[in-house]
Design a protein around this motif. Structure first.
Motif, short mmCIF file in Angstrom:
data_model
loop_
_atom_site.label_atom_id
_atom_site.label_comp_id
_atom_site.label_asym_id
_atom_site.label_seq_id
_atom_site.Cartn_x
_atom_site.Cartn_y
_atom_site.Cartn_z
N LYS A 20 -5.96 23.01 54.00
CA LYS A 20 -5.29 22.05 54.95
C LYS A 20 -6.25 21.85 56.13
O LYS A 20 -7.47 21.56 56.33
CB LYS A 20 -4.73 21.24 54.78
CG LYS A 20 -3.62 20.62 53.84
CD LYS A 20 -2.32 19.80 54.28
CE LYS A 20 -1.87 20.01 52.92
NZ LYS A 20 -0.26 19.23 53.51
N SER A 23 -9.76 23.44 55.97
CA SER A 23 -11.01 22.07 55.05
C SER A 23 -11.45 20.99 56.76
O SER A 23 -12.56 20.32 56.30
CB SER A 23 -10.26 21.13 54.03
OG SER A 23 -9.13 20.29 54.39
N ASP A 27 -14.81 20.62 57.47
CA ASP A 27 -15.50 19.05 56.92
C ASP A 27 -15.78 19.53 55.49
O ASP A 27 -15.99 19.21 54.69
CB ASP A 27 -16.50 18.58 57.98
CG ASP A 27 -16.59 17.06 57.58
OD1 ASP A 27 -15.72 16.02 56.85
OD2 ASP A 27 -17.54 16.55 57.03
N TYR A 28 -14.90 19.97 54.43
CA TYR A 28 -14.90 20.32 52.84
C TYR A 28 -13.24 19.02 52.52
O TYR A 28 -12.83 18.96 53.59
CB TYR A 28 -14.51 21.65 52.43
CG TYR A 28 -15.76 22.06 52.84
CD1 TYR A 28 -16.81 22.37 53.42
CD2 TYR A 28 -15.92 23.43 51.59
CE1 TYR A 28 -18.08 23.09 53.63
CE2 TYR A 28 -17.14 24.34 52.25
CZ TYR A 28 -18.03 24.06 52.70
OH TYR A 28 -19.19 24.99 53.13
N ASP A 29 -14.21 18.64 51.31
CA ASP A 29 -12.72 18.18 51.22
C ASP A 29 -11.12 19.60 50.61
O ASP A 29 -12.08 20.40 49.96
CB ASP A 29 -12.45 17.49 49.50
CG ASP A 29 -13.87 16.26 49.77
OD1 ASP A 29 -13.47 16.61 50.62
OD2 ASP A 29 -14.33 16.37 48.25
N ILE A 31 -7.85 20.52 47.89
CA ILE A 31 -7.49 20.73 46.54
C ILE A 31 -6.25 21.62 46.22
O ILE A 31 -6.63 22.79 46.65
CB ILE A 31 -8.43 19.99 45.13
CG1 ILE A 31 -9.69 18.88 45.86
CG2 ILE A 31 -7.65 19.91 44.26
CD1 ILE A 31 -10.42 19.94 44.71
N SER A 68 -11.41 20.61 39.38
CA SER A 68 -11.56 20.50 40.61
C SER A 68 -13.30 21.92 41.46
O SER A 68 -13.43 21.57 41.85
CB SER A 68 -10.56 21.30 41.45
OG SER A 68 -9.81 20.77 41.37
N LYS A 71 -16.95 20.45 41.82
CA LYS A 71 -17.26 19.86 43.18
C LYS A 71 -17.77 20.88 44.05
O LYS A 71 -17.51 22.03 44.05
CB LYS A 71 -15.48 19.56 43.83
CG LYS A 71 -15.22 18.41 43.11
CD LYS A 71 -13.66 17.80 43.45
CE LYS A 71 -13.40 16.65 42.53
NZ LYS A 71 -13.68 15.63 42.55
N VAL A 74 -15.66 22.12 48.46
CA VAL A 74 -14.45 21.88 48.55
C VAL A 74 -13.49 22.94 48.77
O VAL A 74 -13.87 24.57 48.76
CB VAL A 74 -14.49 21.31 46.79
CG1 VAL A 74 -14.76 22.55 46.06
CG2 VAL A 74 -12.41 21.18 46.46
#
Length: 171
Positions: A20, A23, A27-29, A31, A68, A71, A74
């Motif tokens: 978290k 990310s 500035d990444y997603d 998962i 996932s 992507k 990510v």
């Protein structure tokens, strides 16, 4: 810059926390495979283990990983046992992702997990022995897959993030 980062390691090593934070910084997603499995199935992982066993859970985990990993930009936090499934290991290495092994020593893991009842494999009386056995079994897989290892035992989360970013910039 790497477009996919996959975090592997034992439960309690910090994959979700670090994922978290990293990310947000990049500035990444983000998962979390375990959380995604729970959202898609509508039940907790403990329930999946009770009904389908570990093999059923690993199949669900592989399906979520397959979705996932396609992507870009990510960071994927895997479940600690993903490395026990050969198909999952193959998927992890085939997608040109940076695989980071977040490791922690046995005592640190025991301290972090002592009051955690959310993990099916630790719903036992002898948590310390189970953690030791699981770590011994999985560590060769983690080390084999990893492009980078970070020992989170004594590091603050922010220092782990700084370390990872410095190593990524140096590549």
């Amino acid at each position: 810059m790497v477009s996919k980062i996959i975090l592997v390691g034992m439960m309690g090593a910090g994959k979700t926390t670090i994922g978290k934070l990293l990310s947000n910084k990049l500035d990444y997603d983000f998962i979390d495979l375990d959380k995604t499995i729970e959202e898609k199935s509508g039940v907790k992982i403990n329930t999946i283990f009770e009904i389908e066993g570990e093999s059923g859970f690993r199949e669900r985990e592989l399906q979520v990983l397959n979705d996932s990993i396609l992507k870009d930009k990510v960071i994927i936090s895997t479940g600690g046992g993903i490395v026990t499934n050969e198909k999952s290991r193959t998927q992890l290495i085939k997608h040109n992702a940076l695989i980071i092994y977040l490791k922690a020593n046995h005592q640190t893991l025991c301290n972090r997990l002592k009051n955690d009842n959310s993990r099916p494999m630790l719903n036992v009386d002898n948590k310390e022995q189970v953690i030791e056995r699981i770590l011994e079994e999985r560590e060769p897989y983690y080390q084999d897959l990893a492009d980078m290892e970070v020992d989170t035992s004594q590091m603050k989360s922010i220092d782990v993030i700084k370390f990872i970013i410095e190593k990524m910039d140096a590549k």
